[in-house]
Design an enzyme around this catalytic site. Structure first.
Site, PDB file in Angstrom:
ATOM      1  CB  CYS A 123      -0.954  -0.002   1.195  1.00 26.39           C
ATOM      2  SG  CYS A 123      -2.150  -1.356   1.134  1.00 26.39           S
ATOM      3  CG  HIS A 262      -2.746   3.119   2.532  1.00 26.68           C
ATOM      4  ND1 HIS A 262      -3.437   2.620   1.449  1.00 26.68           N
ATOM      5  CD2 HIS A 262      -2.855   2.189   3.516  1.00 26.68           C
ATOM      6  CE1 HIS A 262      -3.927   1.438   1.768  1.00 26.68           C
ATOM      7  NE2 HIS A 262      -3.605   1.155   3.010  1.00 26.68           N
ATOM      8  CG  ASN A 292      -6.879  -0.587   1.721  1.00 20.79           C
ATOM      9  OD1 ASN A 292      -6.177  -0.239   0.783  1.00 20.79           O
ATOM     10  ND2 ASN A 292      -6.365  -1.084   2.835  1.00 20.79           N
TER      11      ASN A 292
END
Length: 335
Positions: A123, A262, A292
């Site tokens: 990520c 993120h 996400n």
């Protein structure tokens, strides 16, 4: 008091951004039922209302290509002007070749004179890739295309409420090249905590545990994460790293106008924002509608902020990534 950092002459800047997500909208009800949780629980625990998932015919490179085309258009750059294409992903189309090869082919790029490869810092990958491409462009010239893209829906265990409800598919991209208006990719810092390398993982499918029927039956081909520990690491490690990074960069916390982190989940973002001590900063979010999106999340969120007109010339933007490994990437950008 240190003077504020300014963009150096001849610097490399972000010239345009783009993003792309699949058309399929997946509700909390849809992901919650197999995982044994309801829509209200998902929203309360994660701040996520919905996410996008790829159709069966869509791979990571397809979504990455959509984001790339929009970034190229925004920058006024054509594919034949690119010297570098880097895709940050932890869900490549296949083990080889690099997903960047398929993106280059999809864009119709010329057959030589281009470096095209992938990076994987999970990520945090887009921050790593942006630094690599900015350095290559600064040294070699031309223009670079940086893409963060992931299709996590293919590796989720639908019965796992700790992961199945969190992730969506998407891509974000940025074109970097010689600065046109004083903006710059100013500086970056990277940190790795390999003692937590088992915290976020897909255990099987590589050389350690090649795929076989027993692996499939054990569910080791699915994404797995210790979400509680990941949240604790984010809260305890990242704020101190940000403080040190700004100090080392001779930038005051009050100078940061935007934070693009993120997007792990909305509750984690609330915790992080409260601990960063950046009084003038807007913390940008897309997690509520996209979930996400892994390597894509910073790039996708940056593009949404740019598209909404939230970023002004001269604004200092802090990009913050934390991914499996555990990897942390910080980049300071002047818009």
């Amino acid at each position: 008091m240190r003077p504020p950092m300014s963009a150096p002459a001849g610097s490399v800047a972000i010239l345009g951004t783009g993003s792309c997500a699949p058309d399929r909208v997946v509700s909390n009800d849809e992901v919650g039922a197999p995982a044994g949780v309801d829509a209200e629980w998902i929203l309360r625990k994660t701040g996520i209302r919905e996410r996008r998932w790829a159709e069966p015919h869509q791979a990571t490179s397809d979504i990455a290509t959509g984001a790339a085309r929009r970034a190229l258009e925004a920058a006024g750059i054509t594919v034949d002007q690119l010297s570098t294409i880097v895709v940050a992903t932890s869900t490549p189309d296949q083990q080889q070749p690099a997903t960047a090869a398929f993106v280059h082919r999809n864009l119709g790029g010329p057959g030589s004179g281009v470096a095209a490869f992938d990076v994987n810092a999970v990520c945090a990958g887009f921050v790593y890739a942006l630094d690599v491409v900015s350095a290559l462009v600064a040294r070699n010239g031309g223009y670079g295309l940086v893409i963060g893209a992931d299709v996590y829906s293919r590796i989720l265990n639908p019965a796992d409420p700790k992961s199945a409800v969190l992730f969506g598919d998407g891509a974000g991209a940025a074109v970097v090249g010689p600065s046109r208006s004083g903006g710059s990719v100013l500086t970056s810092a990277f940190h790795f905590y390999s003692e937590f390398s088992d915290l976020i993982q897909v255990p099987a499918g590589g050389s350690r545990k090649p795929y076989d029927p027993a692996i499939h039956d054990a569910g080791l081909h699915y994404f797995a994460m210790d979400g509680r520990t990941a949240r604790e690491l984010s809260n305890t490690i990242v704020p101190g790293l940000v403080k040190q990074f700004l100090h080392d960069s001779a930038v005051l916390p009050s100078e940061i106008a935007h934070v693009v982190p993120h997007q792990p989940n909305g509750v984690m973002l609330d915790d992080l924002a409260a601990r960063l001590d950046l009084p003038a900063a807007t913390v940008h979010r897309t997690v509520g509608e996209y979930g996400n999106t892994g390597s894509a999340s910073i790039a996708l969120t940056l593009d949404h902020a740019a598209g909404a007109g939230a970023l002004s010339r001269g604004d200092k933007i802090l990009l913050v990534g934390l991914g499996g490994g555990v990897s942390v990437g910080l980049t300071l950008v002047e818009w």
